[in-house]
Design a protein around this motif. Structure first.
Motif, PDB file in Angstrom:
ATOM      1  N   ASN A  75     -25.406   5.786 -40.203  1.00 42.75           N
ATOM      2  CA  ASN A  75     -23.683   6.187 -40.423  1.00 42.75           C
ATOM      3  C   ASN A  75     -22.854   6.240 -39.427  1.00 42.75           C
ATOM      4  O   ASN A  75     -21.666   5.305 -39.815  1.00 42.75           O
ATOM      5  CB  ASN A  75     -24.272   7.563 -39.893  1.00 42.75           C
ATOM      6  N   LYS A  76     -23.016   5.388 -38.171  1.00 41.55           N
ATOM      7  CA  LYS A  76     -22.356   4.319 -37.304  1.00 41.55           C
ATOM      8  C   LYS A  76     -21.739   3.256 -38.248  1.00 41.55           C
ATOM      9  O   LYS A  76     -20.913   3.226 -38.169  1.00 41.55           O
ATOM     10  CB  LYS A  76     -22.553   4.349 -36.394  1.00 41.55           C
ATOM     11  N   ARG A  77     -23.166   2.785 -38.482  1.00 43.23           N
ATOM     12  CA  ARG A  77     -22.452   1.294 -39.207  1.00 43.23           C
ATOM     13  C   ARG A  77     -21.057   0.989 -40.455  1.00 43.23           C
ATOM     14  O   ARG A  77     -20.459   0.438 -39.963  1.00 43.23           O
ATOM     15  CB  ARG A  77     -23.681   0.623 -39.343  1.00 43.23           C
ATOM     16  N   LEU A  78     -21.597   2.630 -41.223  1.00 41.67           N
ATOM     17  CA  LEU A  78     -20.666   2.638 -42.661  1.00 41.67           C
ATOM     18  C   LEU A  78     -19.335   3.309 -41.855  1.00 41.67           C
ATOM     19  O   LEU A  78     -18.278   3.313 -42.457  1.00 41.67           O
ATOM     20  CB  LEU A  78     -21.847   3.774 -43.194  1.00 41.67           C
ATOM     21  N   ARG A  79     -19.313   4.430 -40.353  1.00 43.40           N
ATOM     22  CA  ARG A  79     -17.998   5.204 -40.176  1.00 43.40           C
ATOM     23  C   ARG A  79     -17.023   3.188 -39.722  1.00 43.40           C
ATOM     24  O   ARG A  79     -16.526   3.458 -40.039  1.00 43.40           O
ATOM     25  CB  ARG A  79     -18.485   5.874 -38.950  1.00 43.40           C
ATOM     26  N   HIS A  80     -17.852   2.524 -39.015  1.00 38.94           N
ATOM     27  CA  HIS A  80     -17.327   1.558 -38.327  1.00 38.94           C
ATOM     28  C   HIS A  80     -16.491   0.518 -39.440  1.00 38.94           C
ATOM     29  O   HIS A  80     -15.431  -0.326 -39.404  1.00 38.94           O
ATOM     30  CB  HIS A  80     -18.006   0.324 -37.255  1.00 38.94           C
ATOM     31  N   ALA A  81     -17.060   0.548 -40.640  1.00 34.46           N
ATOM     32  CA  ALA A  81     -17.044  -0.710 -41.693  1.00 34.46           C
ATOM     33  C   ALA A  81     -15.955   0.351 -42.979  1.00 34.46           C
ATOM     34  O   ALA A  81     -14.811  -0.395 -42.985  1.00 34.46           O
ATOM     35  CB  ALA A  81     -18.780  -0.841 -42.768  1.00 34.46           C
ATOM     36  N   ASP A 112      -2.488   5.919 -63.464  1.00 26.94           N
ATOM     37  CA  ASP A 112      -2.824   5.861 -62.863  1.00 26.94           C
ATOM     38  C   ASP A 112      -3.598   4.757 -61.112  1.00 26.94           C
ATOM     39  O   ASP A 112      -2.991   3.386 -61.227  1.00 26.94           O
ATOM     40  CB  ASP A 112      -4.663   5.482 -63.124  1.00 26.94           C
ATOM     41  N   ALA A 113      -2.916   5.305 -60.586  1.00 26.87           N
ATOM     42  CA  ALA A 113      -2.946   4.711 -59.313  1.00 26.87           C
ATOM     43  C   ALA A 113      -4.328   3.875 -58.426  1.00 26.87           C
ATOM     44  O   ALA A 113      -4.358   2.919 -57.482  1.00 26.87           O
ATOM     45  CB  ALA A 113      -2.240   4.668 -58.244  1.00 26.87           C
ATOM     46  N   GLY A 114      -5.856   4.068 -58.714  1.00 28.15           N
ATOM     47  CA  GLY A 114      -6.269   3.418 -58.878  1.00 28.15           C
ATOM     48  C   GLY A 114      -8.141   5.038 -58.021  1.00 28.15           C
ATOM     49  O   GLY A 114      -6.814   5.856 -58.206  1.00 28.15           O
ATOM     50  N   ARG A 115      -8.632   4.210 -56.737  1.00 32.80           N
ATOM     51  CA  ARG A 115      -9.292   5.176 -57.187  1.00 32.80           C
ATOM     52  C   ARG A 115      -9.255   6.325 -56.463  1.00 32.80           C
ATOM     53  O   ARG A 115      -7.991   5.401 -55.036  1.00 32.80           O
ATOM     54  CB  ARG A 115     -10.659   4.976 -56.855  1.00 32.80           C
ATOM     55  N   ALA A 116      -9.801   7.257 -56.479  1.00 29.90           N
ATOM     56  CA  ALA A 116      -8.985   9.166 -54.918  1.00 29.90           C
ATOM     57  C   ALA A 116      -9.836   8.362 -54.233  1.00 29.90           C
ATOM     58  O   ALA A 116     -11.405   8.319 -53.623  1.00 29.90           O
ATOM     59  CB  ALA A 116      -9.031  10.389 -55.325  1.00 29.90           C
ATOM     60  N   GLU A 117      -9.416   8.723 -52.094  1.00 28.91           N
ATOM     61  CA  GLU A 117      -9.913   8.227 -51.526  1.00 28.91           C
ATOM     62  C   GLU A 117      -9.223   9.290 -50.762  1.00 28.91           C
ATOM     63  O   GLU A 117      -9.166  10.409 -50.347  1.00 28.91           O
ATOM     64  CB  GLU A 117      -9.656   6.873 -50.949  1.00 28.91           C
ATOM     65  N   LEU A 118     -10.472   9.237 -49.678  1.00 29.62           N
ATOM     66  CA  LEU A 118     -10.886  10.599 -48.443  1.00 29.62           C
ATOM     67  C   LEU A 118      -9.366   9.647 -47.291  1.00 29.62           C
ATOM     68  O   LEU A 118      -9.525   8.981 -47.044  1.00 29.62           O
ATOM     69  CB  LEU A 118     -11.679  11.090 -47.474  1.00 29.62           C
ATOM     70  N   ALA A 119      -8.540  11.221 -46.933  1.00 27.45           N
ATOM     71  CA  ALA A 119      -7.793  11.210 -45.964  1.00 27.45           C
ATOM     72  C   ALA A 119      -8.458  10.142 -44.934  1.00 27.45           C
ATOM     73  O   ALA A 119      -9.372  10.883 -44.704  1.00 27.45           O
ATOM     74  CB  ALA A 119      -6.663  11.992 -45.470  1.00 27.45           C
ATOM     75  N   ALA A 120      -7.629   9.818 -43.654  1.00 26.54           N
ATOM     76  CA  ALA A 120      -7.874   8.533 -42.834  1.00 26.54           C
ATOM     77  C   ALA A 120      -8.585  10.432 -41.779  1.00 26.54           C
ATOM     78  O   ALA A 120      -9.388   9.800 -41.148  1.00 26.54           O
ATOM     79  CB  ALA A 120      -7.128   8.567 -42.016  1.00 26.54           C
ATOM     80  N   ASP A 121      -8.209  11.238 -41.441  1.00 27.48           N
ATOM     81  CA  ASP A 121      -8.370  12.598 -40.537  1.00 27.48           C
ATOM     82  C   ASP A 121      -9.340  13.586 -41.494  1.00 27.48           C
ATOM     83  O   ASP A 121     -10.363  13.505 -41.201  1.00 27.48           O
ATOM     84  CB  ASP A 121      -7.493  12.766 -40.561  1.00 27.48           C
ATOM     85  N   ARG A 123     -12.066  11.808 -42.830  1.00 26.28           N
ATOM     86  CA  ARG A 123     -13.115  10.674 -42.802  1.00 26.28           C
ATOM     87  C   ARG A 123     -13.832  11.148 -41.854  1.00 26.28           C
ATOM     88  O   ARG A 123     -15.406  11.272 -41.833  1.00 26.28           O
ATOM     89  CB  ARG A 123     -12.750   9.536 -42.804  1.00 26.28           C
ATOM     90  N   GLN A 124     -13.365  11.680 -40.822  1.00 28.93           N
ATOM     91  CA  GLN A 124     -14.510  12.715 -39.313  1.00 28.93           C
ATOM     92  C   GLN A 124     -14.933  12.663 -39.728  1.00 28.93           C
ATOM     93  O   GLN A 124     -16.394  13.168 -38.965  1.00 28.93           O
ATOM     94  CB  GLN A 124     -13.640  11.904 -38.422  1.00 28.93           C
ATOM     95  N   ASP A 125     -14.514  13.992 -40.887  1.00 32.15           N
ATOM     96  CA  ASP A 125     -15.275  15.311 -41.016  1.00 32.15           C
ATOM     97  C   ASP A 125     -16.773  15.032 -41.800  1.00 32.15           C
ATOM     98  O   ASP A 125     -17.198  15.573 -42.054  1.00 32.15           O
ATOM     99  CB  ASP A 125     -14.609  16.165 -41.849  1.00 32.15           C
ATOM    100  N   TYR A 126     -16.249  14.436 -42.652  1.00 27.87           N
ATOM    101  CA  TYR A 126     -17.502  13.087 -43.966  1.00 27.87           C
ATOM    102  C   TYR A 126     -17.815  13.009 -43.239  1.00 27.87           C
ATOM    103  O   TYR A 126     -19.988  12.944 -42.574  1.00 27.87           O
ATOM    104  CB  TYR A 126     -16.816  12.389 -44.282  1.00 27.87           C
ATOM    105  N   PHE A 127     -18.735  12.356 -41.673  1.00 29.81           N
ATOM    106  CA  PHE A 127     -19.522  11.505 -40.943  1.00 29.81           C
ATOM    107  C   PHE A 127     -19.866  12.891 -40.369  1.00 29.81           C
ATOM    108  O   PHE A 127     -21.318  11.947 -39.884  1.00 29.81           O
ATOM    109  CB  PHE A 127     -19.164  10.254 -40.539  1.00 29.81           C
ATOM    110  N   THR A 128     -19.356  13.748 -39.765  1.00 33.27           N
ATOM    111  CA  THR A 128     -20.163  14.546 -38.892  1.00 33.27           C
ATOM    112  C   THR A 128     -20.447  15.203 -39.916  1.00 33.27           C
ATOM    113  O   THR A 128     -21.928  15.519 -39.389  1.00 33.27           O
ATOM    114  CB  THR A 128     -18.732  15.237 -38.368  1.00 33.27           C
TER     115      THR A 128
END
Length: 167
Positions: A75-81, A112-121, A123-128
């Motif tokens: 999970n940490k590796r993915l978070r840093h990536a 279409d602007a591309g794939r949807a991504e999580l907002a930067a703020d 992401r932390q919740d996702y990894f938590t």
């Protein structure tokens, strides 16, 4: 002479009564010894089983701690990536076009602007959540393994065949 014979008979009777009392004490001591041997044997067996159960519990703990550590490391590796931009965190999302844009405004539609991504703020919740999910999963797996491997092996309480042990 009669006196000596009577003394000899009384002496033999006293000796016989004494030996009879000693024989009863000897038999009682043997029963207590056998009872103590049986109890010691049962306690050794219970200690052996408890030791095996503790060893199995420790093995389960070690295995689950290693798996949890591996999950946290991944999970940490993915978070840093994701943070350094080598990987992207994408979400599956749809944007229904019906009802939001009129059919006559076809030229005014945004491409279409591309794939949807999580907002930067977010992401932390996702990894938590990923960390918490991994921890919960390992806790459940560990408890299941403990219940199946250790609790089912719990020794039954020893029955006491000798009533003298409770005295």
């Amino acid at each position: 002479m009669l006196r000596e014979a009577l003394f000899l008979v009384v002496l033999c009777l006293v000796v016989w009564i004494g030996f009879d009392a000693l024989e009863g004490q000897r038999d009682e001591a043997r029963r207590e010894r056998d009872s103590a041997k049986w109890e010691a044997s049962g306690l050794r067996e219970a200690a052996r089983i408890s030791g095996e159960m503790l060893a199995e519990r420790d093995a389960i703990d070690q295995r689950n701690i290693k798996e949890l550590t591996d999950a946290h490391t991944e999970n940490k590796r993915l978070r840093h990536a994701v943070d350094d931009g080598t990987r992207r965190l994408r979400i599956r999302a749809t944007c229904p076009a019906t009802g939001s844009v009129s059919a006559t405004a076809g030229a005014a539609r945004v491409a279409d602007a591309g794939r949807a991504e999580l907002a930067a703020d977010a992401r932390q919740d996702y990894f938590t959540l990923r960390d918490q999910l991994a921890q919960s999963r390992q806790m459940i797996v560990g408890l299941q393994q403990y219940a199946m491997g250790v609790c089912r092996r719990s020794p039954a309480p020893l029955a006491n065949p000798s009533p003298n042990l409770n005295k």
